[in-house]
Design a protein around this motif. Structure first.
Motif, mmCIF file in Angstrom:
data_model
loop_
_atom_site.group_PDB
_atom_site.id
_atom_site.type_symbol
_atom_site.label_atom_id
_atom_site.label_comp_id
_atom_site.label_asym_id
_atom_site.label_seq_id
_atom_site.Cartn_x
_atom_site.Cartn_y
_atom_site.Cartn_z
ATOM 1 N N TYR A 118 -19.068 98.745 87.851
ATOM 2 C CA TYR A 118 -20.031 97.585 87.895
ATOM 3 C C TYR A 118 -21.229 96.952 89.329
ATOM 4 C CZ TYR A 118 -21.792 93.086 85.400
ATOM 5 O OH TYR A 118 -22.551 92.404 85.312
ATOM 6 N N ARG A 119 -22.387 96.647 88.711
ATOM 7 C CA ARG A 119 -23.212 96.283 89.825
ATOM 8 C C ARG A 119 -23.241 96.518 91.403
ATOM 9 N NH1 ARG A 119 -23.828 89.561 88.591
ATOM 10 N NH2 ARG A 119 -25.012 90.748 86.599
ATOM 11 N N ARG A 173 -10.765 95.291 79.060
ATOM 12 C CA ARG A 173 -10.865 94.297 79.611
ATOM 13 C C ARG A 173 -11.413 93.425 80.451
ATOM 14 N NH1 ARG A 173 -8.495 89.449 76.963
ATOM 15 N NH2 ARG A 173 -7.423 88.848 79.174
ATOM 16 N N LEU A 174 -11.365 94.197 81.813
ATOM 17 C CA LEU A 174 -11.896 94.107 82.952
ATOM 18 C C LEU A 174 -13.780 94.382 82.832
ATOM 19 C CD1 LEU A 174 -12.040 93.261 85.784
ATOM 20 C CD2 LEU A 174 -12.136 95.466 86.345
ATOM 21 N N GLN A 175 -14.035 95.028 82.428
ATOM 22 C CA GLN A 175 -15.030 95.842 81.426
ATOM 23 C C GLN A 175 -16.098 94.529 80.858
ATOM 24 O OE1 GLN A 175 -15.580 99.971 80.556
ATOM 25 N NE2 GLN A 175 -14.304 100.555 82.366
ATOM 26 N N ARG A 176 -15.260 94.242 80.261
ATOM 27 C CA ARG A 176 -15.801 92.673 79.266
ATOM 28 C C ARG A 176 -16.220 91.323 79.640
ATOM 29 N NH1 ARG A 176 -12.249 93.109 73.742
ATOM 30 N NH2 ARG A 176 -12.997 95.339 72.955
ATOM 31 N N CYS A 177 -15.082 91.467 81.099
ATOM 32 C CA CYS A 177 -15.101 90.577 81.653
ATOM 33 C C CYS A 177 -16.674 90.483 82.719
ATOM 34 C CB CYS A 177 -14.294 90.401 82.860
ATOM 35 S SG CYS A 177 -12.554 89.711 81.647
ATOM 36 N N HIS A 178 -16.513 91.286 82.711
ATOM 37 C CA HIS A 178 -17.286 91.823 84.370
ATOM 38 C C HIS A 178 -19.485 91.512 82.642
ATOM 39 C CE1 HIS A 178 -15.857 93.934 87.585
ATOM 40 N NE2 HIS A 178 -15.551 92.697 87.376
ATOM 41 N N ARG A 179 -19.095 91.825 81.976
ATOM 42 C CA ARG A 179 -20.810 92.596 81.105
ATOM 43 C C ARG A 179 -21.121 91.452 80.306
ATOM 44 N NH1 ARG A 179 -18.269 97.148 82.926
ATOM 45 N NH2 ARG A 179 -19.388 98.655 83.446
ATOM 46 N N LEU A 180 -19.722 90.792 79.631
ATOM 47 C CA LEU A 180 -20.540 89.747 78.424
ATOM 48 C C LEU A 180 -20.177 88.362 78.249
ATOM 49 C CD1 LEU A 180 -18.282 91.527 75.953
ATOM 50 C CD2 LEU A 180 -20.541 91.651 76.128
ATOM 51 N N THR A 181 -19.572 87.851 80.462
ATOM 52 C CA THR A 181 -19.954 86.266 80.394
ATOM 53 C C THR A 181 -20.581 86.257 81.967
ATOM 54 O OG1 THR A 181 -17.876 86.799 82.297
ATOM 55 C CG2 THR A 181 -17.444 86.548 80.049
ATOM 56 N N PHE A 214 -12.394 87.224 84.557
ATOM 57 C CA PHE A 214 -11.423 88.112 84.252
ATOM 58 C C PHE A 214 -9.869 88.448 84.164
ATOM 59 C CE2 PHE A 214 -8.941 90.260 88.035
ATOM 60 C CZ PHE A 214 -9.604 91.757 88.537
ATOM 61 N N PRO A 215 -9.407 88.833 84.010
ATOM 62 C CA PRO A 215 -7.744 89.550 82.924
ATOM 63 C C PRO A 215 -6.955 89.242 84.131
ATOM 64 C CG PRO A 215 -9.324 92.044 83.744
ATOM 65 C CD PRO A 215 -10.363 90.238 83.819
ATOM 66 N N HIS A 216 -6.438 88.206 84.322
ATOM 67 C CA HIS A 216 -5.803 87.374 85.110
ATOM 68 C C HIS A 216 -4.661 88.437 84.929
ATOM 69 C CE1 HIS A 216 -8.032 85.053 87.396
ATOM 70 N NE2 HIS A 216 -9.052 84.114 86.017
ATOM 71 N N GLU A 217 -4.023 88.292 83.910
ATOM 72 C CA GLU A 217 -2.772 89.269 83.358
ATOM 73 C C GLU A 217 -2.476 90.668 84.413
ATOM 74 O OE1 GLU A 217 -5.893 91.411 80.124
ATOM 75 O OE2 GLU A 217 -5.253 88.909 81.306
#
Length: 191
Positions: free
Chosen positions: A62-63, A109-117, A122-125
């Motif tokens: 991403y980016r 989850r990581l991809q969603r965090c980067h693209r949708l927010t 960040f998926p801290h889990e």
């Protein structure tokens, strides 16, 4: 990402950089590390990354950054077999605890965090996979990264003495591996 001041122009420099960031994982003291590479860096490091003797997966691109998880499969598998870790991961939307499925879910989850927010969620889990104590991962999420009792390789919310001892062990691993790599090849270490 690897800091700009650490040039990756020659092979020895690349070995030293990877050693610095991955020594505790290489020595099997820590189950995993997550590193970010620019596209250019990932190409420059490709041969070395393929020869360092541990598993890796690109969780996101991403980016102009590639987020690469380096891991020891047996250590991650043990973490995922722990019932307390499974209960926690269930609260984060994980329902299958095979390594393949957890890594896939982490990737999504990581991809969603980067693209949708917009606010750097960040998926801290992922801290569980990185070897952080469960109580520290839960504490980080609950406190939104604030009010830690100590910090080092991660923010500490539970057993400060144990965490600081681990930080010292990781530092010693870095020193030992960096000394080794100054006179040997990192690739020799894995043969």
């Amino acid at each position: 990402m690897i800091p700009d001041y650490l040039s990756a122009e020659n092979e020895k420099q690349k070995e030293l950089i990877l050693t610095y960031y991955l020594a505790p994982v290489i020595l099997k003291m820590k189950p995993a590390s997550l590193l970010a590479f620019s596209s250019r860096e990932l190409i420059a490091y490709e041969e070395l990354l393929n020869g360092i003797g541990m598993k890796k997966v690109i969780l996101d691109e991403y980016r102009n950054k590639s987020y690469v998880l380096f891991y020891q499969e047996d250590m991650i598998t043990e973490i995922l077999e722990n019932k307390e870790n499974q209960k926690f991961l269930e609260t984060e939307g994980y329902h299958n605890f095979t390594l393949e499925q957890v890594l896939y879910r982490m990737e999504v989850r990581l991809q969603r965090c980067h693209r949708l927010t917009e606010n750097n969620l960040f998926p801290h889990e992922i801290g569980i996979l990185l070897g952080y104590p469960l109580q520290d991962v839960i504490g980080y999420i609950k406190n939104q990264g604030k009010e830690a009792l100590a910090s080092g390789y991660w923010k500490v919310y539970s057993n400060v003495i144990k965490a600081k001892n681990m930080f010292l062990q990781y530092d010693e691993a870095r020193k030992a591996m960096l000394q080794y790599v100054t006179t040997h090849s990192l690739l020799e270490f894995h043969q």
